[in-house]
Design a protein around this motif. Structure first.
Motif, mmCIF file in Angstrom:
data_model
loop_
_atom_site.group_PDB
_atom_site.id
_atom_site.type_symbol
_atom_site.label_atom_id
_atom_site.label_comp_id
_atom_site.label_asym_id
_atom_site.label_seq_id
_atom_site.Cartn_x
_atom_site.Cartn_y
_atom_site.Cartn_z
ATOM 1 N N GLY A 145 -4.233 -0.592 -3.196
ATOM 2 C CA GLY A 145 -2.862 -1.115 -3.255
ATOM 3 C C GLY A 145 -2.825 -2.406 -4.051
ATOM 4 N N THR A 167 0.851 -1.205 0.000
ATOM 5 C CA THR A 167 0.000 0.000 0.000
ATOM 6 C C THR A 167 0.881 1.247 0.000
ATOM 7 O OG1 THR A 167 -0.041 -0.141 2.412
ATOM 8 C CG2 THR A 167 -1.935 -1.038 1.237
ATOM 9 N N ARG A 181 -8.075 3.550 0.165
ATOM 10 C CA ARG A 181 -6.673 3.387 -0.269
ATOM 11 C C ARG A 181 -6.611 2.162 -1.188
ATOM 12 N NH1 ARG A 181 -3.563 7.497 1.372
ATOM 13 N NH2 ARG A 181 -1.687 6.199 1.387
#
Lengths: 85, 85
Positions: B41, B10, B39
């Motif tokens: 990743g 990430t 987020r």
């Protein structure tokens, strides 16, 4: 309550994973010959407020309908309560 | 013994995540207003043979030196023994 959802999206096993193949070849070239079956997918974190059951239902919806393509991808998720900062 | 390694890469918290922002806006437009801090990743699976300690050391090396960019990314991994097929 605040929850952190962790969503894992991977290509279905039956689908060729060119990205995984590329990474695997690169690892072999760099001396990691024992590595095989490399699969590359997406890892998505998101934060939500609400009751656990409601959050779980929403994350399932988001994961299956928006963050992944059910034709080619498998999706799974985990939910953990976040301690108030 | 055969092990499945799961590697999670990430962006570091201090780094802007444009992909995460785009996903977040899209979720808001589709009615998931309660979602925040998205987020995005990479999630990488790989299979290795060997003794657990040796496999763990190799996966740490692969994760930190090849699968992630230490300047911008954080990486963590899990290892689980695979039952012989």
């Amino acid at each position: 309550m605040t929850y952190l959802a962790k969503v894992y999206v991977t290509l279905k096993k039956s689908i060729l994973d060119p990205q995984g193949r590329t990474v695997e070849r690169s690892l072999h070239q760099q001396g990691y010959a024992e590595v095989r079956d490399v699969r590359v997918g997406k890892y998505i974190e998101l934060t939500l407020e609400g009751e656990r059951a409601e959050v779980e239902a929403r994350v399932r919806e988001i994961s299956e309908n928006i963050l992944s393509n059910p034709v080619m991808e498998s999706v799974r998720f985990e939910i953990e309560a976040l301690q108030p900062a």
